[in-house]
Write a protein that holds these residues in place. Structure first.
Motif, PDB file in Angstrom:
ATOM      1  N   TRP A 150      67.385  21.059 -29.668  1.00 33.04           N
ATOM      2  CA  TRP A 150      67.797  21.638 -28.397  1.00 33.04           C
ATOM      3  C   TRP A 150      67.246  20.835 -27.225  1.00 33.04           C
ATOM      4  CZ3 TRP A 150      66.394  27.307 -30.049  1.00 33.04           C
ATOM      5  CH2 TRP A 150      67.372  27.769 -30.940  1.00 33.04           C
ATOM      6  N   ILE A 151      66.011  20.383 -27.327  1.00 32.20           N
ATOM      7  CA  ILE A 151      65.426  19.546 -26.266  1.00 32.20           C
ATOM      8  C   ILE A 151      66.237  18.270 -26.102  1.00 32.20           C
ATOM      9  CG2 ILE A 151      63.426  18.135 -25.658  1.00 32.20           C
ATOM     10  CD1 ILE A 151      61.695  20.394 -26.909  1.00 32.20           C
ATOM     11  N   GLU A 152      66.585  17.643 -27.203  1.00 29.26           N
ATOM     12  CA  GLU A 152      67.391  16.418 -27.145  1.00 29.26           C
ATOM     13  C   GLU A 152      68.740  16.681 -26.488  1.00 29.26           C
ATOM     14  OE1 GLU A 152      67.793  14.386 -30.897  1.00 29.26           O
ATOM     15  OE2 GLU A 152      65.648  14.583 -31.307  1.00 29.26           O
ATOM     16  N   VAL A 153      69.385  17.774 -26.847  1.00 26.66           N
ATOM     17  CA  VAL A 153      70.682  18.123 -26.262  1.00 26.66           C
ATOM     18  C   VAL A 153      70.546  18.293 -24.751  1.00 26.66           C
ATOM     19  CG1 VAL A 153      72.433  19.952 -26.097  1.00 26.66           C
ATOM     20  CG2 VAL A 153      71.687  19.140 -28.343  1.00 26.66           C
ATOM     21  N   LEU A 154      69.555  19.062 -24.330  1.00 28.29           N
ATOM     22  CA  LEU A 154      69.380  19.353 -22.907  1.00 28.29           C
ATOM     23  C   LEU A 154      68.980  18.106 -22.122  1.00 28.29           C
ATOM     24  CD1 LEU A 154      67.633  22.782 -23.348  1.00 28.29           C
ATOM     25  CD2 LEU A 154      69.895  22.408 -22.343  1.00 28.29           C
TER      26      LEU A 154
ATOM     27  N   GLY B  88      66.927  25.792 -10.160  1.00 26.16           N
ATOM     28  CA  GLY B  88      67.935  25.214 -11.043  1.00 26.16           C
ATOM     29  C   GLY B  88      68.035  23.702 -10.974  1.00 26.16           C
ATOM     30  N   GLN B  89      67.011  23.050 -10.472  1.00 22.20           N
ATOM     31  CA  GLN B  89      67.012  21.589 -10.368  1.00 22.20           C
ATOM     32  C   GLN B  89      66.402  21.007 -11.648  1.00 22.20           C
ATOM     33  OE1 GLN B  89      68.547  20.073  -7.838  1.00 22.20           O
ATOM     34  NE2 GLN B  89      68.979  22.075  -6.958  1.00 22.20           N
TER      35      GLN B  89
ATOM     36  N   LEU C  55      62.144  18.262 -15.161  1.00 20.47           N
ATOM     37  CA  LEU C  55      61.684  17.206 -16.066  1.00 20.47           C
ATOM     38  C   LEU C  55      60.644  16.324 -15.390  1.00 20.47           C
ATOM     39  CD1 LEU C  55      65.021  16.126 -17.814  1.00 20.47           C
ATOM     40  CD2 LEU C  55      63.276  17.734 -18.630  1.00 20.47           C
ATOM     41  N   GLU C  56      60.841  16.056 -14.109  1.00 23.19           N
ATOM     42  CA  GLU C  56      59.879  15.247 -13.348  1.00 23.19           C
ATOM     43  C   GLU C  56      58.539  15.982 -13.215  1.00 23.19           C
ATOM     44  OE1 GLU C  56      58.698  11.732 -11.572  1.00 23.19           O
ATOM     45  OE2 GLU C  56      60.585  12.141 -12.618  1.00 23.19           O
ATOM     46  N   LEU C  57      58.593  17.298 -13.033  1.00 24.39           N
ATOM     47  CA  LEU C  57      57.349  18.088 -12.993  1.00 24.39           C
ATOM     48  C   LEU C  57      56.561  17.911 -14.287  1.00 24.39           C
ATOM     49  CD1 LEU C  57      58.406  21.522 -11.452  1.00 24.39           C
ATOM     50  CD2 LEU C  57      56.598  20.033 -10.619  1.00 24.39           C
ATOM     51  N   PHE C  58      57.256  17.955 -15.422  1.00 24.31           N
ATOM     52  CA  PHE C  58      56.568  17.789 -16.698  1.00 24.31           C
ATOM     53  C   PHE C  58      56.048  16.359 -16.872  1.00 24.31           C
ATOM     54  CE2 PHE C  58      59.202  21.514 -18.436  1.00 24.31           C
ATOM     55  CZ  PHE C  58      58.177  22.417 -18.200  1.00 24.31           C
ATOM     56  N   LYS C  59      56.743  15.378 -16.334  1.00 20.40           N
ATOM     57  CA  LYS C  59      56.250  13.993 -16.398  1.00 20.40           C
ATOM     58  C   LYS C  59      54.979  13.835 -15.575  1.00 20.40           C
ATOM     59  CE  LYS C  59      60.501  11.390 -16.996  1.00 20.40           C
ATOM     60  NZ  LYS C  59      61.450  10.504 -16.328  1.00 20.40           N
ATOM     61  N   LYS C  60      55.009  14.346 -14.354  1.00 25.31           N
ATOM     62  CA  LYS C  60      53.874  14.166 -13.441  1.00 25.31           C
ATOM     63  C   LYS C  60      52.730  15.128 -13.741  1.00 25.31           C
ATOM     64  CE  LYS C  60      56.250  11.964  -9.732  1.00 25.31           C
ATOM     65  NZ  LYS C  60      55.954  10.588  -9.838  1.00 25.31           N
TER      66      LYS C  60
ATOM     67  N   GLY D   1      70.954  25.251  -7.905  1.00 26.08           N
ATOM     68  CA  GLY D   1      71.240  23.956  -8.481  1.00 26.08           C
ATOM     69  C   GLY D   1      72.469  23.955  -9.373  1.00 26.08           C
ATOM     70  N   TYR D   2      73.053  22.775  -9.499  1.00 30.20           N
ATOM     71  CA  TYR D   2      74.206  22.604 -10.380  1.00 30.20           C
ATOM     72  C   TYR D   2      73.808  22.631 -11.848  1.00 30.20           C
ATOM     73  CZ  TYR D   2      76.920  21.346  -6.278  1.00 30.20           C
ATOM     74  OH  TYR D   2      77.538  21.374  -5.069  1.00 30.20           O
ATOM     75  N   THR D   3      72.522  22.547 -12.111  1.00 31.23           N
ATOM     76  CA  THR D   3      72.051  22.504 -13.496  1.00 31.23           C
ATOM     77  C   THR D   3      71.180  23.726 -13.818  1.00 31.23           C
ATOM     78  OG1 THR D   3      70.245  21.058 -12.766  1.00 31.23           O
ATOM     79  CG2 THR D   3      72.179  19.993 -13.749  1.00 31.23           C
ATOM     80  N   SER D   4      71.582  24.873 -13.307  1.00 31.03           N
ATOM     81  CA  SER D   4      70.815  26.105 -13.548  1.00 31.03           C
ATOM     82  C   SER D   4      70.794  26.486 -15.024  1.00 31.03           C
ATOM     83  CB  SER D   4      71.390  27.254 -12.721  1.00 31.03           C
ATOM     84  OG  SER D   4      71.103  27.081 -11.354  1.00 31.03           O
ATOM     85  N   ILE D   5      71.916  26.322 -15.712  1.00 33.58           N
ATOM     86  CA  ILE D   5      71.969  26.673 -17.137  1.00 33.58           C
ATOM     87  C   ILE D   5      71.006  25.793 -17.922  1.00 33.58           C
ATOM     88  CG2 ILE D   5      73.414  26.674 -19.218  1.00 33.58           C
ATOM     89  CD1 ILE D   5      75.749  27.496 -17.354  1.00 33.58           C
ATOM     90  N   GLU D   6      71.047  24.496 -17.676  1.00 37.71           N
ATOM     91  CA  GLU D   6      70.160  23.569 -18.373  1.00 37.71           C
ATOM     92  C   GLU D   6      68.699  23.904 -18.088  1.00 37.71           C
ATOM     93  OE1 GLU D   6      72.782  22.843 -16.552  1.00 37.71           O
ATOM     94  OE2 GLU D   6      73.921  21.173 -17.395  1.00 37.71           O
ATOM     95  N   THR D   7      68.408  24.226 -16.834  1.00 41.30           N
ATOM     96  CA  THR D   7      67.041  24.554 -16.428  1.00 41.30           C
ATOM     97  C   THR D   7      66.541  25.786 -17.170  1.00 41.30           C
ATOM     98  OG1 THR D   7      67.420  23.606 -14.232  1.00 41.30           O
ATOM     99  CG2 THR D   7      65.580  25.153 -14.461  1.00 41.30           C
ATOM    100  N   TRP D   8      67.335  26.844 -17.180  1.00 41.91           N
ATOM    101  CA  TRP D   8      66.931  28.082 -17.839  1.00 41.91           C
ATOM    102  C   TRP D   8      66.778  27.877 -19.341  1.00 41.91           C
ATOM    103  CZ3 TRP D   8      64.162  31.896 -16.929  1.00 41.91           C
ATOM    104  CH2 TRP D   8      64.229  33.076 -17.665  1.00 41.91           C
TER     105      TRP D   8
END
Length: 106
Positions: free
Chosen positions: A11-15, A58-59, A64-69, A88-95
Motif C-alpha cells: 500500500w505504501i508503494e502504491v500511494l 490533504g497535501q 511525505l516531505e514532513l516524514f523526510k525532514k 488538497g487535490y491529494t486528500s484521499i492519498e493523504t488520508w
C-alpha cells in the motif's frame, strides 16, 4: 512498536507511486485501524522523540516531505493537530497514507 506486514508495504508503494488503494483494500485498512482506535484511550502518552505537525490540508507531497525532514515514523512519534484533508487535490492519498502509518506504527 512496529509491525510490518507485506500488504502495508504494498500500500505504501502504491500511494508513494501516485496511486490510491482499491475500495476493498481501503475497507480492509479502515477495519484494521478501527480496531486499534477502539482499543486506545482518548488521551495518549507520547514518548520522545516526537514531531508535532500542524494542518496538512490533504497535501500529500508535503506529508511525505514532513516524514523526510522530521524522520521516519519508524524512529519518531508524530502528532498531527488536525485538518488532515479538505483543500488538497491529494486528500484521499493523504488520508490513506496516514491510516497505513497508524496501522504499521501503533
Amino acid at each position: 512498536l512496529t509491525l510490518s506486514f507485506p500488504m502495508h508495504e504494498k500500500w505504501i508503494e502504491v500511494l508513494e507511486g501516485g496511486g490510491i488503494l482499491s475500495e476493498e483494500e481501503f475497507y480492509q485498512l479502515c477495519d484494521e485501524v478501527e480496531e486499534q482506535l477502539l482499543e486506545e484511550g482518548n488521551i495518549q502518552n507520547v514518548n520522545a522523540p516526537v514531531v508535532i505537525c500542524g494542518d496538512i490540508h490533504g497535501q500529500f507531497h508535503d506529508l511525505l516531505e514532513l516524514f523526510k525532514k522530521g524522520g521516519s515514523p519508524k524512529s519518531y512519534n508524530y502528532i498531527f493537530l488536525g485538518d488532515y484533508v479538505d483543500r488538497g487535490y491529494t486528500s484521499i492519498e493523504t488520508w490513506e497514507y496516514l491510516l497505513v502509518m497508524k496501522a504499521l506504527y501503533k
